[in-house]
Enzyme design. Sequence first.
Site, PDB file in Angstrom:
ATOM      1  N   LYS A 111     -20.608   7.642  30.810  1.00  0.00           N
ATOM      2  CA  LYS A 111     -19.520   6.665  31.026  1.00  0.00           C
ATOM      3  C   LYS A 111     -19.995   5.467  31.848  1.00  0.00           C
ATOM      4  O   LYS A 111     -19.587   4.340  31.606  1.00  0.00           O
ATOM      5  CB  LYS A 111     -18.323   7.317  31.742  1.00  0.00           C
ATOM      6  N   LYS A 194     -21.833  12.572  12.241  1.00  0.00           N
ATOM      7  CA  LYS A 194     -20.587  13.314  12.081  1.00  0.00           C
ATOM      8  C   LYS A 194     -19.372  12.396  11.938  1.00  0.00           C
ATOM      9  O   LYS A 194     -19.376  11.259  12.398  1.00  0.00           O
ATOM     10  CB  LYS A 194     -20.404  14.294  13.235  1.00  0.00           C
ATOM     11  N   LYS A 197     -13.465   9.576  15.017  1.00  0.00           N
ATOM     12  CA  LYS A 197     -12.546   8.435  14.959  1.00  0.00           C
ATOM     13  C   LYS A 197     -13.221   7.151  15.413  1.00  0.00           C
ATOM     14  O   LYS A 197     -12.779   6.066  15.062  1.00  0.00           O
ATOM     15  CB  LYS A 197     -11.267   8.696  15.740  1.00  0.00           C
TER      16      LYS A 197
HETATM   17  P1  ADP Z   1     -13.739  12.340  17.841  1.00  0.00           P
HETATM   18  O1  ADP Z   1     -15.152  12.772  17.592  1.00  0.00           O
HETATM   19  O2  ADP Z   1     -13.098  11.820  16.623  1.00  0.00           O
HETATM   20  O3  ADP Z   1     -13.600  11.435  19.044  1.00  0.00           O
HETATM   21  P2  ADP Z   1     -12.785  14.358  19.627  1.00  0.00           P
HETATM   22  O4  ADP Z   1     -14.031  14.165  20.435  1.00  0.00           O
HETATM   23  O5  ADP Z   1     -11.479  13.950  20.207  1.00  0.00           O
HETATM   24  O6  ADP Z   1     -12.971  13.679  18.196  1.00  0.00           O
HETATM   25  O7  ADP Z   1     -12.746  15.889  19.188  1.00  0.00           O
HETATM   26  C1  ADP Z   1     -11.641  16.719  19.193  1.00  0.00           C
HETATM   27  C2  ADP Z   1     -12.094  18.053  18.655  1.00  0.00           C
HETATM   28  O8  ADP Z   1     -12.483  17.932  17.269  1.00  0.00           O
HETATM   29  C3  ADP Z   1     -13.296  18.652  19.388  1.00  0.00           C
HETATM   30  O9  ADP Z   1     -13.119  20.049  19.523  1.00  0.00           O
HETATM   31  C4  ADP Z   1     -14.466  18.357  18.457  1.00  0.00           C
HETATM   32  O10 ADP Z   1     -15.499  19.327  18.590  1.00  0.00           O
HETATM   33  C5  ADP Z   1     -13.816  18.407  17.079  1.00  0.00           C
HETATM   34  N1  ADP Z   1     -14.508  17.498  16.146  1.00  0.00           N
HETATM   35  C6  ADP Z   1     -14.405  16.144  16.109  1.00  0.00           C
HETATM   36  N2  ADP Z   1     -15.160  15.610  15.100  1.00  0.00           N
HETATM   37  C7  ADP Z   1     -15.766  16.655  14.492  1.00  0.00           C
HETATM   38  C8  ADP Z   1     -16.670  16.787  13.370  1.00  0.00           C
HETATM   39  N3  ADP Z   1     -17.063  15.718  12.674  1.00  0.00           N
HETATM   40  N4  ADP Z   1     -17.078  18.018  13.022  1.00  0.00           N
HETATM   41  C9  ADP Z   1     -16.642  19.105  13.698  1.00  0.00           C
HETATM   42  N5  ADP Z   1     -15.804  19.063  14.757  1.00  0.00           N
HETATM   43  C10 ADP Z   1     -15.356  17.867  15.156  1.00  0.00           C
END
Ligand code: ADP
Length: 332
Positions: A111, A194, A197
């Site tokens: 951060k 991966k 968002k």
């Molecule tokens: P983002 O990556 O979109 O910011 P978050 O970090 O808020 O999503 O993740 C919320 C949950 O979704 C976590 O438990 C994360 O491990 C899971 N997650 C997010 N993207 C993926 C992905 N592409 N594959 C598997 N799990 C994911």
Amino acid sequence: MKRVVSGIRPTGKLHLGNYFGAVQSFLNMQSEYDCYFFIADIHSLTTHPTPEDLHANVRTVLAEYLAMGLDPAKCALFIQSDIPAIYELYTYLNMNAYVGELQRSTSFKEKIRSQPDNVNAGLLTYPVLMAVDILVHHADYVPVGKDQQQHLEMTRQFGNRFNNLYKTEYFKEPEAFSSTGKLVKVPGLTAQGKMSKSSGDADTIFIDEDDKVIHKKIMRAVTDSGPEKPGEKKSEGVQNLFDLMALVSSEDVIAHFDKAHSEATIRYGDLKKQLSEDILTFIRPIRERIREISADNAYIAQAAKIGAEKANASAEKTLKEVREIIGFKKFY
Ligand code: ADP
Ligand code: TRP
């Protein structure tokens, strides 16, 4: 029954990666364990959302969770800020979290790099707040991705330090958990890693998106010029499409396209059409539910209320015990 605790920050709409990486295992767990799933809205204050955005995001994630099948009758599904005990335990645990160790946490260092203009104290103590979420319900298991392992290690450390300080065995050590035994990684559509968002709109399939938009994104997904001879290895983009198929398509369909690729007769247009159809078949009923639930204020209010009641009962019991352990005793 074993206790499970997990939270997701309300920072946007949920996508296929969230579903297959997290929510699906929540669904599997809710019937088997004593589950506490929450929306980490206090954590999200580190990014200074406007009051309108904060409220709208929490509501969206709550409606999406409910639409995906989290059942308020089976698990405690709640909003973190509805639990006053969280703030109180956060104060206590901050007294034995050391600034040095918080500064060394990987997420804090990240951060400092990514948002040097907003290095607030809430970011520094983010792991303390997360430890509170987990310890306040005496979790045995915490289903989280690899990126949260260090936070979980710190949670154990804070719990143990409290135990040592007060010569008690009050807090137990929570463990990371995956309901399937393996961690799923849902790839994005642009062959850059991966689905997330923050990785761009073309990369990510949100659950609450229209058919046309989803179809277009899939038809534009990155592939290659096609295998030239039988037996060629799949390129990253093509492998990603097969990985997505593995989540939503039938075995026959997957076997058909696998064979076509290994025989070098595959047409990626057909593969994408099929994938788009199968993703839409998967998404449509959930999307319908999201729209129904989003329009139903009473249902959302009722779900949040039941969740808060369950979580408050558990958290208040903990705080009562913690106050006594610490030595806060009433004079009146
Ligand atoms: P983002 O990556 O979109 O910011 P978050 O970090 O808020 O999503 O993740 C919320 C949950 O979704 C976590 O438990 C994360 O491990 C899971 N997650 C997010 N993207 C993926 C992905 N592409 N594959 C598997 N799990 C994911
Ligand atoms: N830090 C987690 C994330 O960024 C969200 C979270 C907050 C959490 N409190 C938690 C996860 C407690 C599990 C348990 O994804």
